[in-house]
Enzyme design. Structure first.
Site, short mmCIF file in Angstrom:
data_model
loop_
_atom_site.label_atom_id
_atom_site.label_comp_id
_atom_site.label_asym_id
_atom_site.label_seq_id
_atom_site.Cartn_x
_atom_site.Cartn_y
_atom_site.Cartn_z
CB CYS A 1 -0.97 -0.05 1.18
SG CYS A 1 -2.36 1.07 1.06
CG HIS A 2 -0.16 4.90 1.48
ND1 HIS A 2 -1.39 4.30 1.46
CD2 HIS A 2 -0.31 6.09 0.86
CE1 HIS A 2 -2.26 5.08 0.85
NE2 HIS A 2 -1.63 6.18 0.47
#
Length: 185
Positions: free
Chosen positions: A111-112
């Site tokens: 994800c991030h």
């Protein structure tokens, strides 16, 4: 069978990590026999994020100030927007991540999570999957952003989002098992 028995995995997180992106990969690693430890700049506990609201609180196994990358075989970097954003602003956290890449130890980022990979200077020349909003950041850091559920590039496995966790876990465990054979030769 415990194919990851003896493998020591650091999970580097700050408040605001996407809870499912820590819990599910950790469960998969633990079930395969790995020993996972939450490492955090927060000294005692760290709080997760559940999609749109604050999640549960987890005990910190090892404060970042006391952690050494050399004591671990692999690293997991969960996402959540504020988690990697906070980590990349902390020199000790960035140095911790960089040490895994410098030693060519396996790293999983979802994800991030790749924001911290960028900050550690380890994105250049790699194919990396992430949350779509990191596409420009990754390209600017010299990486090729890939819109796939999971991508393995050398010692880095990356995925886009919580829906990708089953594929991420499969490749994470496979990559981390290679580290076990290297670490214990």
């Amino acid at each position: 069978m415990e194919p990851l028995k003896g493998l020591k995995v650091a999970i580097l997180i700050e408040d605001g990590f996407e809870q499912v992106e820590m819990e599910e990969p950790r469960k998969s690693l633990d079930q395969a026999g790995a020993s996972t430890k939450i490492v955090s700049p927060k000294p005692e506990k760290v709080r997760g994020w559940k999609l749109t609201e604050w999640g549960d609180t987890f005990p910190v196994d090892l404060p970042l100030d006391q952690a050494r990358a050399s004591d671990f075989d692999a690293l997991l970097l969960p996402g959540g927007v504020s988690n990697p954003d906070k980590l990349r602003m902390q020199p000790k956290a960035v140095a911790f991540v960089k040490a895994f890449f410098d030693a060519e130890k396996p790293v999983g980022a979802i994800c991030h999570g790749p924001w911290t990979v960028i900050e550690a200077g380890a994105a250049r020349g790699r194919k990396i999957a992430s949350w779509p909003s990191l596409k420009t950041d990754l390209r600017n850091a010299g990486a090729e952003w890939v819109d796939k559920e999971v991508v393995v590039d050398r010692n880095l496995v990356s995925s886009r989002k919580p829906d990708d966790i089953p594929a991420f876990n499969r490749e994470l465990n496979a990559l981390f098992s290679q580290a076990l054979t290297h670490a214990h030769r």
